[in-house]
Design a protein around this motif. Sequence first.
Motif, short mmCIF file in Angstrom:
data_model
loop_
_atom_site.label_atom_id
_atom_site.label_comp_id
_atom_site.label_asym_id
_atom_site.label_seq_id
_atom_site.Cartn_x
_atom_site.Cartn_y
_atom_site.Cartn_z
N ALA A 114 -0.47 -86.46 5.34
CA ALA A 114 -0.82 -87.88 5.20
C ALA A 114 -1.05 -88.21 3.73
N PRO A 115 0.02 -88.56 2.99
CA PRO A 115 -0.15 -88.91 1.58
C PRO A 115 -0.89 -90.23 1.38
N SER A 116 -0.98 -91.05 2.43
CA SER A 116 -1.69 -92.32 2.36
C SER A 116 -2.20 -92.68 3.75
N ARG A 117 -3.07 -93.69 3.82
CA ARG A 117 -3.63 -94.10 5.10
C ARG A 117 -2.56 -94.64 6.05
N SER A 118 -1.49 -95.18 5.49
CA SER A 118 -0.42 -95.72 6.33
C SER A 118 0.28 -94.62 7.12
N ALA A 119 0.13 -93.38 6.67
CA ALA A 119 0.79 -92.25 7.34
C ALA A 119 -0.12 -91.53 8.32
N LEU A 120 -1.34 -92.06 8.55
CA LEU A 120 -2.33 -91.34 9.34
C LEU A 120 -1.90 -91.08 10.78
N THR A 121 -1.31 -92.09 11.43
CA THR A 121 -0.95 -91.92 12.83
C THR A 121 0.08 -90.80 12.99
N LYS A 122 1.11 -90.85 12.18
CA LYS A 122 2.15 -89.82 12.23
C LYS A 122 1.57 -88.45 11.87
N ALA A 123 0.72 -88.41 10.84
CA ALA A 123 0.13 -87.15 10.40
C ALA A 123 -0.78 -86.56 11.46
N SER A 124 -1.56 -87.41 12.14
CA SER A 124 -2.46 -86.92 13.18
C SER A 124 -1.69 -86.22 14.29
N ARG A 125 -0.55 -86.81 14.67
CA ARG A 125 0.29 -86.18 15.70
C ARG A 125 0.81 -84.83 15.22
N ALA A 126 1.22 -84.78 13.95
CA ALA A 126 1.76 -83.53 13.39
C ALA A 126 0.69 -82.45 13.34
N TYR A 127 -0.51 -82.80 12.88
CA TYR A 127 -1.61 -81.83 12.84
C TYR A 127 -1.96 -81.36 14.25
N LYS A 128 -2.01 -82.30 15.20
CA LYS A 128 -2.38 -81.95 16.57
C LYS A 128 -1.37 -80.98 17.18
N ASP A 129 -0.09 -81.27 17.01
CA ASP A 129 0.93 -80.42 17.61
C ASP A 129 0.93 -79.03 16.99
N LEU A 130 0.78 -78.98 15.67
CA LEU A 130 0.74 -77.70 14.96
C LEU A 130 -0.41 -76.83 15.46
N ASN A 131 -1.58 -77.42 15.57
CA ASN A 131 -2.76 -76.66 15.99
C ASN A 131 -2.69 -76.31 17.47
N ARG A 132 -2.11 -77.18 18.29
CA ARG A 132 -1.93 -76.87 19.71
C ARG A 132 -1.06 -75.62 19.88
N LEU A 133 0.05 -75.58 19.14
CA LEU A 133 0.94 -74.43 19.22
C LEU A 133 0.23 -73.15 18.81
N ALA A 134 -0.57 -73.23 17.76
CA ALA A 134 -1.29 -72.04 17.28
C ALA A 134 -2.31 -71.56 18.31
N MET A 135 -3.03 -72.50 18.92
CA MET A 135 -4.04 -72.11 19.91
C MET A 135 -3.43 -71.34 21.07
N LEU A 136 -2.21 -71.69 21.45
CA LEU A 136 -1.54 -71.04 22.57
C LEU A 136 -1.14 -69.60 22.25
N LEU A 137 -1.16 -69.25 20.95
CA LEU A 137 -0.73 -67.91 20.53
C LEU A 137 -1.89 -66.96 20.26
N LEU A 138 -3.11 -67.46 20.42
CA LEU A 138 -4.28 -66.62 20.11
C LEU A 138 -4.73 -65.82 21.32
N ASN A 139 -5.16 -64.60 21.06
CA ASN A 139 -5.83 -63.81 22.09
C ASN A 139 -7.15 -64.48 22.46
N GLU A 140 -7.67 -64.14 23.63
CA GLU A 140 -8.95 -64.70 24.08
C GLU A 140 -10.03 -64.45 23.03
N GLY A 141 -10.70 -65.54 22.61
CA GLY A 141 -11.74 -65.42 21.59
C GLY A 141 -11.20 -65.27 20.19
N GLY A 142 -9.89 -65.50 20.01
CA GLY A 142 -9.29 -65.40 18.68
C GLY A 142 -9.75 -66.51 17.76
N LEU A 143 -9.45 -66.33 16.47
CA LEU A 143 -9.90 -67.28 15.45
C LEU A 143 -8.74 -68.06 14.86
#
Length: 395
Positions: free
Chosen positions: A304-333
């Motif tokens: 998000a280089p500016s506030r106008s990009a927040l909606t798109k950036a929020s989706r990108a951050y959410k999807d990236l972190n969702r994918l990572a969470m699915l790859l962690l062992n139980e109790g992973g960091l």
Amino acid sequence: MDSVRLKKGKEKAVRQLHPWVFSGAIDHVKGKPENGDIIMVTDSNNDFLAYGFFNDQSRVAVRLLEWNLETEINESWWRKKIRNAVKLRTDLHTDQTNTYRVIFSEADYLPGLIVDRYADFLSVQILTSGVERIKHILLDELQSLLKPKGIFDRSDASARAHEGMEASSGGVLLGSEPPEFVSVRENGIFYQVNIAEGQKSGFYCDQRDNRKWVAEYAKEKKVLDCFSYSGGFSLNVMKNEAKEVISVDSSALALNTLKRNIEINDFQNIPHRQIQSDVNKQLRVFREENEKFDIIILDPPKYAPSRSALTKASRAYKDLNRLAMLLLNEGGLLATFSCSGAVDISMFKQIIAWAALDAGKNVQFIQQFSQPADHPVRSSFPEGEYLKGLLCRVS
């Protein structure tokens, strides 16, 4: 002296020492100031507020420098500001670390100027027309104070374009040209930094403390370092005896540099894979292959280089972190970061919470990360706090 008069009610931020005046706040320009000129800013009653750089090409029409009417902004003023910034970083230069940010733009009252130190070389970004005007003073003072072998120009072309400035030609500004790779130390780890061709100014020294803190959890763990660049996090977890490390980045140059960094630190005993790929695609590949990790590090570029990009950036951050969470062992960091200034820590926590819901995971925030001491945040300029991170336990 030329001046700008603000619209009625637009003086509050200036009185509170915020360093930016937006073009929409200006009622009248007196005289014909050129871009980079120092002008006076007054309120709607023509009473003095501050001095600053003028630029009619930029959305930030005035970058404020001084709030004392009696103070003259001359060569002595500039040299004092540069000396103060350098002095504040003196304790950072140790036998363990010789790379850090020397000047951090508005945080050091020098808007549009970024200077990073890489052992005996300096990398400079000149991003405003006002700083371009005093470049000769800047270079002379840096040479006098730090005595580098060379000062290299890494001014960002897009940022200069916002100020109506021509793209910088780059290259050596003073002294010798740096070798292809400059050897630096951070937290006792050696890095080969490509100042001329590396990302931004050459190396991300803003993650120095966070790399060390994340590595404390890595002993005997399988670690995935995403957007690894030249290996800041990878090398720190190797130093702390991770069981296995996988580094993913889209840049061949970055991964080649990482390979060199592993060799010079003699970390070849740690099992390591490096994968040149788009991180989002690679996370999906790991998911298809049912590969799991104990720790995943996400340090993506600015979404998000500016506030106008927040909606798109929020989706990108959410999807990236969702994918990572699915790859962690139980109790992973999950150590996850955002360098988007428009995304504050509260919003970032909310995005991670949304990602956890979508992934069907429970998340606990166990540590919060920010910028190190060489990237200070002015109390009157909260926008300077761009880097934030969270260490999450995922179950």
